[in-house]
Design a protein around this motif. Structure first.
Motif, PDB file in Angstrom:
ATOM      1  N   THR A 208       3.308  -0.620   4.014  1.00 39.29           N
ATOM      2  CA  THR A 208       2.835   0.467   3.580  1.00 39.29           C
ATOM      3  C   THR A 208       3.846   1.674   3.760  1.00 39.29           C
ATOM      4  O   THR A 208       4.503   1.579   4.615  1.00 39.29           O
ATOM      5  N   GLN A 209       3.623   2.632   3.057  1.00 37.73           N
ATOM      6  CA  GLN A 209       4.308   3.819   3.023  1.00 37.73           C
ATOM      7  C   GLN A 209       3.522   4.998   2.857  1.00 37.73           C
ATOM      8  O   GLN A 209       2.454   4.984   2.066  1.00 37.73           O
ATOM      9  N   GLN A 210       3.357   5.755   3.842  1.00 40.20           N
ATOM     10  CA  GLN A 210       2.377   6.928   4.186  1.00 40.20           C
ATOM     11  C   GLN A 210       3.119   8.326   4.086  1.00 40.20           C
ATOM     12  O   GLN A 210       4.310   8.253   4.700  1.00 40.20           O
TER      13      GLN A 210
ATOM     14  N   GLU B  98      -2.557   4.978   0.379  1.00 43.52           N
ATOM     15  CA  GLU B  98      -4.075   4.927   0.693  1.00 43.52           C
ATOM     16  C   GLU B  98      -4.240   4.690   1.943  1.00 43.52           C
ATOM     17  O   GLU B  98      -3.633   3.894   2.723  1.00 43.52           O
TER      18      GLU B  98
ATOM     19  N   ASP C  92       1.027  -1.229   0.056  1.00 40.32           N
ATOM     20  CA  ASP C  92       0.033  -0.091  -0.100  1.00 40.32           C
ATOM     21  C   ASP C  92       1.041   1.316   0.016  1.00 40.32           C
ATOM     22  O   ASP C  92       1.828   1.355   0.695  1.00 40.32           O
ATOM     23  N   ARG C  93       0.432   2.242  -0.848  1.00 39.52           N
ATOM     24  CA  ARG C  93       1.332   3.372  -0.919  1.00 39.52           C
ATOM     25  C   ARG C  93       0.242   4.539  -0.855  1.00 39.52           C
ATOM     26  O   ARG C  93      -0.655   4.900  -1.723  1.00 39.52           O
TER      27      ARG C  93
ATOM     28  N   TYR D  22      -6.594   2.378   4.560  1.00 40.60           N
ATOM     29  CA  TYR D  22      -6.634   1.078   4.696  1.00 40.60           C
ATOM     30  C   TYR D  22      -7.021   0.739   5.937  1.00 40.60           C
ATOM     31  O   TYR D  22      -6.845   1.596   7.022  1.00 40.60           O
TER      32      TYR D  22
END
Length: 180
Positions: free
Chosen positions: A72-74, A53, A50-51, A55
């Protein structure tokens, strides 16, 4: 391989780019809209990436197979506070922080393998780039050049004096695994 796309204008773009590579693009209603039910069976995926987004960590854990990985990268929800302050704003998503995402992943039964945050500078070399960024990212919801012309002129003077505009930015990465 699957990709989900929550932003309707990007759905056809994603399909055109990814389907020729064998990736099935699936529409997805983001967690900030519907609760974020992923359109996959329980335990059906070996990895979820996930990038940027939103969730639901419980949904990620549900669709991961035993031993499956999640990455994930946020953008930190407190990103560019100095830029926001110039426009009279505060961060809209201060709850989007690494510690909160780690806690949610653990509560969903995932084991944390990596949790790192980074704070640095985001730079703009010309005022047009800043205008484009603010408009494209909707950083300032009511933005127009006319409305903020005095501020933009001040920032342009600062840019000419300093050679660059710098604003604090934050990012984080989280990697987790579902127990085997």
């Amino acid at each position: 391989m699957f990709a989900t796309e929550a932003y309707p204008p990007n759905l056809e773009i994603a399909r055109a780019s990814l389907e020729p590579l064998g990736v099935t693009v699936v529409p997805y209603e983001s967690a900030d809209v519907t609760g974020g039910v992923l359109p996959f069976a329980d335990g059906s995926l070996d990895a979820v990436i996930d990038r940027h987004e939103s969730y639901d960590a419980r949904e990620v854990a549900r669709v991961l197979a035993p031993g499956g990985r999640f990455v994930t990268q946020q953008v930190d929800g407190r990103d560019k506070p100095d830029l926001l302050q110039l426009f009279g704003l505060t961060p809209r998503f201060p709850e989007v922080r690494l510690d909160a995402f780690v806690a949610a992943a653990r509560a969903a039964g995932l084991s944390i393998e990596r949790a790192e945050e980074w704070w640095g500078d985001s730079t703009f070399a010309d005022i047009g780039a800043l205008v484009y960024y603010v408009k494209a990212t909707r950083t300032v919801p009511d933005f127009s050049v006319a409305r903020y012309e005095p501020l933009l002129r001040t920032l342009d003077q600062r840019l000419r004096a300093d050679g660059v505009l710098r604003f604090r930015c934050g990012r984080f990465v989280l990697a987790a695994r579902k127990p085997a």
